[in-house]
Design an enzyme around this catalytic site. Sequence first.
Site, PDB file in Angstrom:
ATOM      1  N   HIS A 140      -3.654  16.642   1.106  1.00 50.14           N
ATOM      2  CA  HIS A 140      -2.293  16.857   0.617  1.00 50.14           C
ATOM      3  C   HIS A 140      -2.081  18.306   0.203  1.00 50.14           C
ATOM      4  O   HIS A 140      -0.950  18.796   0.210  1.00 50.14           O
ATOM      5  CB  HIS A 140      -1.974  15.903  -0.536  1.00 50.14           C
ATOM      6  CG  HIS A 140      -2.623  16.244  -1.836  1.00 50.14           C
ATOM      7  ND1 HIS A 140      -3.867  15.800  -2.204  1.00 50.14           N
ATOM      8  CD2 HIS A 140      -2.187  17.004  -2.872  1.00 50.14           C
ATOM      9  CE1 HIS A 140      -4.168  16.255  -3.402  1.00 50.14           C
ATOM     10  NE2 HIS A 140      -3.171  16.985  -3.838  1.00 50.14           N
ATOM     11  N   LYS A 166      -4.710  19.094 -14.924  1.00 49.66           N
ATOM     12  CA  LYS A 166      -5.391  18.053 -15.711  1.00 49.66           C
ATOM     13  C   LYS A 166      -4.776  17.935 -17.105  1.00 49.66           C
ATOM     14  O   LYS A 166      -4.647  16.822 -17.632  1.00 49.66           O
ATOM     15  CB  LYS A 166      -6.884  18.358 -15.819  1.00 49.66           C
ATOM     16  CG  LYS A 166      -7.647  18.236 -14.511  1.00 49.66           C
ATOM     17  CD  LYS A 166      -9.117  18.498 -14.714  1.00 49.66           C
ATOM     18  CE  LYS A 166      -9.849  18.467 -13.387  1.00 49.66           C
ATOM     19  NZ  LYS A 166      -9.417  19.535 -12.470  1.00 49.66           N
ATOM     20  N   TYR A 183      -1.650  15.657 -16.540  1.00 46.70           N
ATOM     21  CA  TYR A 183      -1.763  14.253 -16.133  1.00 46.70           C
ATOM     22  C   TYR A 183      -2.611  13.417 -17.089  1.00 46.70           C
ATOM     23  O   TYR A 183      -2.394  12.206 -17.218  1.00 46.70           O
ATOM     24  CB  TYR A 183      -2.203  14.107 -14.676  1.00 46.70           C
ATOM     25  CG  TYR A 183      -3.658  14.342 -14.321  1.00 46.70           C
ATOM     26  CD1 TYR A 183      -4.671  13.495 -14.777  1.00 46.70           C
ATOM     27  CD2 TYR A 183      -4.022  15.368 -13.444  1.00 46.70           C
ATOM     28  CE1 TYR A 183      -5.996  13.670 -14.399  1.00 46.70           C
ATOM     29  CE2 TYR A 183      -5.335  15.553 -13.065  1.00 46.70           C
ATOM     30  CZ  TYR A 183      -6.321  14.694 -13.543  1.00 46.70           C
ATOM     31  OH  TYR A 183      -7.633  14.890 -13.163  1.00 46.70           O
ATOM     32  N   HIS A 238     -10.224   7.259 -15.186  1.00 49.42           N
ATOM     33  CA  HIS A 238     -10.643   6.776 -13.869  1.00 49.42           C
ATOM     34  C   HIS A 238     -11.222   5.371 -13.975  1.00 49.42           C
ATOM     35  O   HIS A 238     -10.911   4.496 -13.157  1.00 49.42           O
ATOM     36  CB  HIS A 238     -11.685   7.721 -13.267  1.00 49.42           C
ATOM     37  CG  HIS A 238     -11.079   8.844 -12.484  1.00 49.42           C
ATOM     38  ND1 HIS A 238     -10.802   8.748 -11.142  1.00 49.42           N
ATOM     39  CD2 HIS A 238     -10.678  10.083 -12.855  1.00 49.42           C
ATOM     40  CE1 HIS A 238     -10.255   9.874 -10.713  1.00 49.42           C
ATOM     41  NE2 HIS A 238     -10.170  10.706 -11.737  1.00 49.42           N
ATOM     42  N   VAL A 255      -8.184   2.858 -15.660  1.00 49.92           N
ATOM     43  CA  VAL A 255      -6.863   2.793 -15.031  1.00 49.92           C
ATOM     44  C   VAL A 255      -6.936   3.008 -13.525  1.00 49.92           C
ATOM     45  O   VAL A 255      -6.642   2.093 -12.740  1.00 49.92           O
ATOM     46  CB  VAL A 255      -5.892   3.830 -15.646  1.00 49.92           C
ATOM     47  CG1 VAL A 255      -4.526   3.766 -14.955  1.00 49.92           C
ATOM     48  CG2 VAL A 255      -5.733   3.599 -17.136  1.00 49.92           C
ATOM     49  N   GLN A 284       3.140   8.522  -9.797  1.00 48.38           N
ATOM     50  CA  GLN A 284       1.965   9.341 -10.084  1.00 48.38           C
ATOM     51  C   GLN A 284       0.673   8.538  -9.936  1.00 48.38           C
ATOM     52  O   GLN A 284      -0.323   9.047  -9.428  1.00 48.38           O
ATOM     53  CB  GLN A 284       2.078   9.895 -11.507  1.00 48.38           C
ATOM     54  CG  GLN A 284       0.859  10.654 -12.007  1.00 48.38           C
ATOM     55  CD  GLN A 284       0.740  12.044 -11.402  1.00 48.38           C
ATOM     56  OE1 GLN A 284       1.667  12.521 -10.748  1.00 48.38           O
ATOM     57  NE2 GLN A 284      -0.391  12.682 -11.616  1.00 48.38           N
ATOM     58  N   ARG A 294     -10.821  12.199 -18.864  1.00 49.48           N
ATOM     59  CA  ARG A 294     -10.502  12.032 -17.439  1.00 49.48           C
ATOM     60  C   ARG A 294     -11.353  10.924 -16.826  1.00 49.48           C
ATOM     61  O   ARG A 294     -10.848  10.067 -16.083  1.00 49.48           O
ATOM     62  CB  ARG A 294     -10.723  13.342 -16.700  1.00 49.48           C
ATOM     63  CG  ARG A 294     -10.523  13.264 -15.190  1.00 49.48           C
ATOM     64  CD  ARG A 294     -10.868  14.586 -14.527  1.00 49.48           C
ATOM     65  NE  ARG A 294     -10.796  14.495 -13.076  1.00 49.48           N
ATOM     66  CZ  ARG A 294     -11.795  14.073 -12.301  1.00 49.48           C
ATOM     67  NH1 ARG A 294     -12.940  13.688 -12.866  1.00 49.48           N
ATOM     68  NH2 ARG A 294     -11.656  14.034 -10.988  1.00 49.48           N
TER      69      ARG A 294
END
Length: 553
Positions: A145, A209, A212, A263, A266, A60, A259
């Site tokens: 994707h 969201k 994840y 970013h 990580v 992931q 979120r």
Amino acid sequence: MGAFSNEDLSFSSNFNFASSQDLRFSKQIRDNVHGSIYIDPLCLKFVDTEQFQRLRELKQLGVAHMVYPGAVHSRFEHSLGVYWLANEAVHKLKTHQGMELGIDHFDIQTVKLAGLLHDIGHGPFSHLFEREFLPQVHNGLDWSHEEMSVDMIDHIVDEHHIDIDSGTIKKVKEMILASSKIALTKSSREKQFLYDIVANGRNGIDVDKFDYIVRDSRACALGCNFQFQRLMETMRVLGDEICYRAKDYLTIHKLFATRADLHRTVYTHAKVKAIELMVVDALVKANDYLQIASHIEHPSQYWKLDDTILKTIETAPDAELKESRDLILRVRRRDLYQFCNEYTVPIDKIEHFKDVTVRDIVCSQKSSSERLNEEDVAVSNVRIDLTRGRHNPLESIHFFKDYESDEKFSIPDERISHLLPTSYQDMIVRVYSKKAHLVETISDAFENFQLKTYGIKAQFLKERATVLFMMSAINFDLKEKLQVATAERSKIPLLSCERKAQSWFWGGERMEAGQQPLQWKLNVEAKGKNLNFKLAASKFFTELQVFPILSQV
């Protein structure tokens, strides 16, 4: 994930789903985030294909596990999680507003399939494949994707003869593309609120969201106090749009803030980006021989491409792959591209900012003992936002006061708190050296570039230390030994080394010239914000039988 337990994170509505479908015909899977997940028979036909099982071989978070060892979860787990949350969300709406909204079995099935299959077209190493690798080998190619996901769905249906009507497939693909550049216009959709569940192109709040953020935080052992359950329990459809209670404004802001934190800490961690740059270089060098990029031409070939491509390169004996193998070996041995420095683009420059290139840095070099080549430098332009670029994502979200009111409205920031951010995007430029001995030269060129571009140096101050070391051996060429060692180990770059003409006292007696230990002033550099610098430097030089007498940071 920090203080959370499975019980805290599990969404306690399995009984709602159980009441609407006989679970005896569903497959139960125990998930470490959501608890028990039940896969219905139709969705299971997609799961039990080699194309979907491929997601087990796609981490992931790409290469983030090389920095955060726990980040080894796959897109397979994430896809099951999004499937389950999509199922829960549509069942919540049906329970509370089913008659009003006309939600039927067809709607429920399409939303679940969209959640399950939304990432089936993802490439290796998270977003690295489409954002970093493909642009270098296919200049100007417009590929995503999401588009591959919809092509892969058609391929799976045809390849495995899955009995599903074309209307369901059409709507599933539309939902997957809802937040992409090729999404259908809103006026052409029926029940537009259903398109907000999996990939919300309207305001960014979606179950993708929800999953994840919680899953990635847990895997990286980071705390996460965003609770998607609160939003799932209280959301409501008004005017064909999913709206939220006004009192949940800060919960939604926490979604976007968490979120952004992921970013920053990580996904775009400086070491993670260094490894990504090396993996991209390895893939680019191997592409001509292995034809990696050609896999995107058709789903029948694309499903064979996953993260194991790195091991394929690493273990292949072919001479054509030597450069790629050497790069991967450097990653394995932690001989990474060296971080030089970074700067945050000033707020007033972000709107018209153009990505900094390797050429920009090389052309900014002034006098130096060694001239830079473009092959010596790597640049990473990092964008971090709250999903809407420079704009506040909450401006496009509508709220309601309570369940007695049918009015929806937006809430400006100033009515909530003056502590909320006034800027919603960061642009960070990082520069790396591919060769450890060029760190200082590249750092200086980067500094010159900023002065030339902005008239200021906006980068972090590099942490350096002046450290005095002595050794007990006499007539020993310390400088040569240190230069060789630092070139080989590339851990603590040696910037300068000079002998100091001072007398020494040893055992209380003055030592004569030729007998005294040599004293050297060594200027070494600590990478980033390494608080353990003195310990690392001392250990490094002690292994060389050089003993520090004084250190000053």
